[in-house]
Design an enzyme around this catalytic site. Structure first.
Site, short mmCIF file in Angstrom:
data_model
loop_
_atom_site.label_atom_id
_atom_site.label_comp_id
_atom_site.label_asym_id
_atom_site.label_seq_id
_atom_site.Cartn_x
_atom_site.Cartn_y
_atom_site.Cartn_z
N ASP A 68 41.17 45.04 36.44
CA ASP A 68 40.09 44.73 35.50
C ASP A 68 40.20 45.65 34.28
O ASP A 68 40.49 46.85 34.41
CB ASP A 68 38.73 44.93 36.18
CG ASP A 68 37.62 44.22 35.43
OD1 ASP A 68 37.03 43.27 35.96
OD2 ASP A 68 37.33 44.62 34.27
N HIS B 187 36.49 39.92 42.51
CA HIS B 187 36.66 41.35 42.19
C HIS B 187 36.91 42.10 43.49
O HIS B 187 36.20 41.89 44.48
CB HIS B 187 35.39 41.94 41.58
CG HIS B 187 34.95 41.36 40.29
ND1 HIS B 187 35.12 42.00 39.10
CD2 HIS B 187 34.30 40.21 40.00
CE1 HIS B 187 34.60 41.29 38.12
NE2 HIS B 187 34.10 40.18 38.64
N HIS C 63 36.60 31.35 35.03
CA HIS C 63 37.79 31.01 35.82
C HIS C 63 37.57 31.78 37.12
O HIS C 63 37.51 33.02 37.09
CB HIS C 63 39.06 31.45 35.09
CG HIS C 63 40.34 31.15 35.81
ND1 HIS C 63 41.40 30.47 35.22
CD2 HIS C 63 40.75 31.45 37.08
CE1 HIS C 63 42.39 30.36 36.09
NE2 HIS C 63 42.03 30.96 37.23
N GLY D 21 25.64 36.30 37.08
CA GLY D 21 26.16 37.15 36.00
C GLY D 21 27.62 36.91 35.70
O GLY D 21 28.33 37.81 35.22
N HIS E 22 37.21 34.03 40.10
CA HIS E 22 37.88 35.30 40.38
C HIS E 22 37.10 36.11 41.39
O HIS E 22 35.87 36.12 41.37
CB HIS E 22 38.09 36.12 39.10
CG HIS E 22 36.85 36.32 38.29
ND1 HIS E 22 36.33 35.36 37.46
CD2 HIS E 22 36.00 37.38 38.21
CE1 HIS E 22 35.24 35.82 36.88
NE2 HIS E 22 35.01 37.04 37.33
N CYS F 115 40.72 29.48 28.09
CA CYS F 115 40.33 30.36 29.19
C CYS F 115 41.16 31.65 29.16
O CYS F 115 42.39 31.62 29.21
CB CYS F 115 40.53 29.62 30.51
SG CYS F 115 40.31 30.67 31.95
N ASN G 116 31.14 36.74 41.35
CA ASN G 116 29.95 36.40 40.57
C ASN G 116 30.00 34.91 40.22
O ASN G 116 31.04 34.41 39.79
CB ASN G 116 29.91 37.23 39.28
CG ASN G 116 29.70 38.71 39.56
OD1 ASN G 116 28.95 39.07 40.44
ND2 ASN G 116 30.40 39.56 38.83
N HIS H 261 43.08 26.41 37.34
CA HIS H 261 41.80 26.69 36.68
C HIS H 261 40.65 26.02 37.43
O HIS H 261 40.51 24.80 37.39
CB HIS H 261 41.81 26.23 35.22
CG HIS H 261 40.49 26.51 34.54
ND1 HIS H 261 40.22 27.70 33.90
CD2 HIS H 261 39.36 25.78 34.46
CE1 HIS H 261 38.99 27.68 33.44
NE2 HIS H 261 38.44 26.52 33.77
N CYS I 42 43.43 32.01 32.25
CA CYS I 42 44.61 31.13 32.19
C CYS I 42 45.65 31.73 31.24
O CYS I 42 46.86 31.68 31.51
CB CYS I 42 44.23 29.72 31.72
SG CYS I 42 43.48 28.70 33.01
P1 5GP Z 1 32.60 38.35 35.84
O1 5GP Z 1 31.38 39.00 35.25
O2 5GP Z 1 32.89 37.02 35.22
O3 5GP Z 1 32.56 38.31 37.35
O4 5GP Z 1 33.78 39.34 35.54
C1 5GP Z 1 34.66 39.21 34.49
C2 5GP Z 1 35.52 40.44 34.50
O5 5GP Z 1 36.67 40.18 33.72
C3 5GP Z 1 34.85 41.68 33.92
O6 5GP Z 1 34.80 42.69 34.91
C4 5GP Z 1 35.74 42.06 32.74
O7 5GP Z 1 35.91 43.45 32.62
C5 5GP Z 1 37.03 41.36 33.08
N1 5GP Z 1 37.79 40.96 31.91
C6 5GP Z 1 37.33 40.25 30.85
N2 5GP Z 1 38.31 40.06 29.94
C7 5GP Z 1 39.42 40.64 30.45
C8 5GP Z 1 40.76 40.77 29.98
O8 5GP Z 1 41.14 40.31 28.91
N3 5GP Z 1 41.62 41.45 30.78
C9 5GP Z 1 41.25 41.97 32.00
N4 5GP Z 1 42.18 42.62 32.70
N5 5GP Z 1 40.00 41.86 32.46
C10 5GP Z 1 39.09 41.21 31.71
ZN ZN Z 2 41.36 29.36 33.50
#
Ligand code: 5GP
Ligand code: ZN
Length: 117
Positions: A30, A101, A97, A92, A99, A4, A86, A46, A7
């Site tokens: 992000d 935003h 993991h 989407g 989160h 992950c 999300n 996690h 993680c």
């Molecule tokens: P999701 O679409 O799952 O809600 O959002 C995942 C978010 O994680 C995306 O906005 C993407 O830019 C962010 N993200 C993915 N990989 C990384 C990373 O390695 N570092 C950081 N800081 N953000 C990440």
């Molecule tokens: Zn995780």
């Protein structure tokens, strides 16, 4: 979880731009911000997605929600912000993991989901 990304960020195995950490929660910017302020609040535990939360996670989820406005203001969101979780394919979700935003720092965010009509 071994594979992950988030993680690994919590453990420091992948670098991140951290803005907050306590024993339960981690917060970082992000990597692909969609607005001047765009950071993530995640549990250190996690949990794959909001679809996987259980009663025992209630306090953890409460901590995330309470931290959101505090950190948002510290990051410059003085007149509101948006919180997005999300979830799953339809939502989407890219990273499995859980989160939240936190997005803002602009005059006005665009409409969240355009009306299809
Ligand atoms: P999701 O679409 O799952 O809600 O959002 C995942 C978010 O994680 C995306 O906005 C993407 O830019 C962010 N993200 C993915 N990989 C990384 C990373 O390695 N570092 C950081 N800081 N953000 C990440
Ligand atoms: Zn995780």
């Amino acid at each position: 979880m071994d594979n992950c990304i988030f993680c690994k960020i919590i453990k420091g195995e992948i670098p991140s731009n951290k803005i907050y950490e306590d024993k339960d929660i981690f917060s970082f910017h992000d990597i692909r911000p969609v607005a001047p302020v765009h950071f993530m609040l995640i549990p250190k535990l996690h949990i794959a997605s909001l679809d996987n939360v259980e009663k025992k996670h209630q306090d953890l989820l409460g901590k995330i929600i309470l931290l959101a406005p505090k950190l948002a203001k510290e990051q410059g969101c003085t007149d509101g912000f948006r919180t997005i979780i999300n979830t799953g394919r339809v939502g989407g979700q890219e990273v499995y993991h859980l989160h939240a935003h936190i997005i803002g720092g602009t005059e006005r965010l665009p409409v969240m989901v355009p009306n299809p009509s």
